[in-house]
Design a protein around this motif. Structure first.
Motif, PDB file in Angstrom:
ATOM      1  N   GLY A   8      40.953 -14.135  81.878  1.00 22.18           N
ATOM      2  CA  GLY A   8      39.726 -13.404  81.766  1.00 22.18           C
ATOM      3  C   GLY A   8      39.816 -12.443  80.559  1.00 22.18           C
ATOM      4  O   GLY A   8      41.100 -12.180  80.096  1.00 22.18           O
ATOM      5  N   GLY A   9      39.073 -11.483  80.346  1.00 18.35           N
ATOM      6  CA  GLY A   9      39.076 -10.562  79.323  1.00 18.35           C
ATOM      7  C   GLY A   9      37.905 -10.106  78.957  1.00 18.35           C
ATOM      8  O   GLY A   9      36.936 -10.038  79.581  1.00 18.35           O
ATOM      9  N   GLY A  58      35.292 -17.248  82.463  1.00 11.40           N
ATOM     10  CA  GLY A  58      33.778 -17.499  82.783  1.00 11.40           C
ATOM     11  C   GLY A  58      32.878 -16.808  83.731  1.00 11.40           C
ATOM     12  O   GLY A  58      31.656 -16.781  83.751  1.00 11.40           O
ATOM     13  N   ASP A  59      33.695 -16.295  84.627  1.00  8.85           N
ATOM     14  CA  ASP A  59      32.631 -15.619  85.600  1.00  8.85           C
ATOM     15  C   ASP A  59      33.045 -13.986  85.528  1.00  8.85           C
ATOM     16  O   ASP A  59      33.369 -13.272  84.494  1.00  8.85           O
ATOM     17  CB  ASP A  59      33.064 -15.789  86.957  1.00  8.85           C
ATOM     18  CG  ASP A  59      31.945 -16.102  88.067  1.00  8.85           C
ATOM     19  OD1 ASP A  59      31.381 -14.981  88.202  1.00  8.85           O
ATOM     20  OD2 ASP A  59      31.742 -17.031  88.587  1.00  8.85           O
ATOM     21  N   THR A 104      35.705  -9.156  74.973  1.00 10.44           N
ATOM     22  CA  THR A 104      35.813  -9.194  73.393  1.00 10.44           C
ATOM     23  C   THR A 104      34.687  -8.353  73.114  1.00 10.44           C
ATOM     24  O   THR A 104      33.466  -8.495  73.164  1.00 10.44           O
ATOM     25  CB  THR A 104      35.628 -10.671  73.338  1.00 10.44           C
ATOM     26  OG1 THR A 104      36.579 -11.592  73.889  1.00 10.44           O
ATOM     27  CG2 THR A 104      35.954 -10.925  71.703  1.00 10.44           C
TER      28      THR A 104
HETATM   29  P1  ADP Z   1      31.005  -9.394  81.207  1.00 18.19           P
HETATM   30  O1  ADP Z   1      29.765  -9.125  80.689  1.00 18.19           O
HETATM   31  O2  ADP Z   1      30.877  -9.463  82.958  1.00 18.19           O
HETATM   32  O3  ADP Z   1      32.115  -8.538  81.321  1.00 18.19           O
HETATM   33  P2  ADP Z   1      32.005 -11.219  79.377  1.00 18.19           P
HETATM   34  O4  ADP Z   1      30.631 -11.535  78.684  1.00 18.19           O
HETATM   35  O5  ADP Z   1      32.695  -9.992  78.693  1.00 18.19           O
HETATM   36  O6  ADP Z   1      31.682 -10.663  80.956  1.00 18.19           O
HETATM   37  O7  ADP Z   1      32.948 -12.251  79.533  1.00 18.19           O
HETATM   38  C1  ADP Z   1      32.458 -13.555  79.915  1.00 18.19           C
HETATM   39  C2  ADP Z   1      33.902 -14.163  80.458  1.00 18.19           C
HETATM   40  O8  ADP Z   1      34.704 -14.332  79.496  1.00 18.19           O
HETATM   41  C3  ADP Z   1      34.501 -13.447  81.370  1.00 18.19           C
HETATM   42  O9  ADP Z   1      34.889 -14.232  82.470  1.00 18.19           O
HETATM   43  C4  ADP Z   1      35.655 -12.690  80.655  1.00 18.19           C
HETATM   44  O10 ADP Z   1      36.764 -12.842  81.692  1.00 18.19           O
HETATM   45  C5  ADP Z   1      36.001 -13.832  79.768  1.00 18.19           C
HETATM   46  N1  ADP Z   1      36.271 -13.354  78.734  1.00 18.19           N
HETATM   47  C6  ADP Z   1      35.962 -12.468  77.707  1.00 18.19           C
HETATM   48  N2  ADP Z   1      36.615 -12.137  76.534  1.00 18.19           N
HETATM   49  C7  ADP Z   1      37.886 -12.725  76.757  1.00 18.19           C
HETATM   50  C8  ADP Z   1      38.884 -13.103  76.235  1.00 18.19           C
HETATM   51  N3  ADP Z   1      39.311 -12.464  74.877  1.00 18.19           N
HETATM   52  N4  ADP Z   1      39.964 -13.833  76.590  1.00 18.19           N
HETATM   53  C9  ADP Z   1      39.879 -14.362  77.718  1.00 18.19           C
HETATM   54  N5  ADP Z   1      38.767 -14.496  78.481  1.00 18.19           N
HETATM   55  C10 ADP Z   1      37.625 -13.566  78.121  1.00 18.19           C
END
Ligand code: ADP
Ligand code: MG
Length: 316
Positions: free
Chosen positions: A117-118, A25-26, A120
């Motif tokens: 985290g991750g 989420g962060d 997508t």
């Molecule tokens: P940013 O633009 O900062 O990279 P994102 O919008 O990609 O952030 O991701 C928002 C949040 O969701 C982040 O905390 C990220 O780690 C988490 N996240 C994104 N995709 C996944 C996933 N497939 N599994 C777990 N966490 C995810």
């Protein structure tokens, strides 16, 4: 469903680990590492059509994405703790995502691994899991510690996963043995507990992802030594023997990928301790010894035989 809904619905489950200070989420995650431990990191990508079949069940894909990473922790003797997940998806297919998450969390729960985290994105189907684990200071296993005179052990029954793939590809009859082999291909068992058990006792370790011969070759290169492998000692268990002829069994055991068994070496003065420590866990078999020189030489009936390693190489 948009990207944020997708993450919120499938990948934001709260974990019970108290060491996750900031999770999904962060902008990034924050975890707490105990003072007397080291952080161990590995990453593995699986791609549709390369690491799993195009029509694979999504739960099996989720399971595999984590299993291949757990296997790297096992080979280090580390305890897996956290993971991040980078997903490239052709479309937001909710039925697929639900099953994928189910397979992934099934294994994550078994090892108490938190998804922290991750990323997508849209693209062709590929999944990257980064695993983070812990190990006591100075206790990790490497590929480079084998010494002349050490005994080489392999866990489980190498070749079964590749045999399972062959059963699927050749549409072999669905016997109980064939089903067992398919299961070994679809749901690889990372040897995390075994890695933990041998971390103070083995001199070197590697997990078998590309094939026994080729991965033993990596131990030899990194340890600057050779290996004698006794072909008659290879553990070729009943499911494999019932499904393929002897020469194919041997080929599968030596060159089959995807097993995620552990290959490790043990110094002579540690042999008794290792045998006692592993007695209650997964079966491990002595299959040869470390010698001077370079490369792996196979022996059958006391005679050296030439067998080329045919481990998987993405660019060969
Ligand atoms: P940013 O633009 O900062 O990279 P994102 O919008 O990609 O952030 O991701 C928002 C949040 O969701 C982040 O905390 C990220 O780690 C988490 N996240 C994104 N995709 C996944 C996933 N497939 N599994 C777990 N966490 C995810
Ligand atoms: Mg992002």
């Amino acid at each position: 469903m948009n990207e944020f809904d997708l993450i919120a619905k499938y990948f934001s489950r709260k974990s019970s680990r108290g060491d996750v200070l900031l999770g999904v989420g962060d902008d990034a995650a924050v975890v707490s590492v105990p003072e007397n431990q080291r952080l161990v990191a590995a990453v593995d990508t699986i791609v549709e059509g390369v690491h799993f079949l195009a029509d694979a069940d999504a739960a099996d894909v989720g399971y595999r994405a984590l299993a291949v990473n757990l296997s790297d922790m096992a080979a280090m003797g580390a305890t897996p703790a956290w993971m991040t997940l980078s997903l490239s998806l052709p479309r937001a297919d909710e039925a697929w995502l639900a099953k994928f998450a189910e397979g992934l969390y099934q294994l994550a729960d078994r090892y108490n691994v938190a998804l922290i985290g991750g990323d997508t994105v849209r693209g062709s189907l590929s999944i990257t899991v980064q695993i983070l684990g812990l190990i006591e200071k100075d206790r990790w296993l490497t590929r480079s510690g084998a010494e002349v005179g050490d005994t080489i052990f392999v866990s489980g029954s190498p070749g079964e996963a590749a045999a399972g793939l062959a059963v699927i590809q050749r549409s072999l009859p669905s016997t109980d043995e064939a089903k067992h082999l398919i299961h070994r291909f679809l749901r690889p068992d990372a040897r995390v507990e075994l890695g933990r058990t041998i971390r103070m006792l083995a001199s070197a370790a590697i997990d078998i992802s590309d094939g026994l011969l080729s991965d033993l070759g990596h131990i030899c290169e990194m340890s600057r030594c050779g290996a004698h492998l006794d072909l008659e000692a290879l553990p070729i268990l009943s499911a494999l023997r019932a499904t393929f002829d002897a020469s194919e069994c041997e080929r599968l055991a030596l060159n089959g990928g995807d097993d995620y068994e552990l290959l490790f070496t043990v110094a002579p003065d540690r042999l008794l301790a290792v045998e006692a420590a592993i007695a209650s866990g997964v079966r491990c078999t002595p299959i040869g010894r470390i010698v001077e020189g370079a490369g792996v030489t196979c022996y059958r009936g006391g005679e050296a035989v030439r067998i080329e390693p045919r481990g998987y190489d993405h660019f060969s």
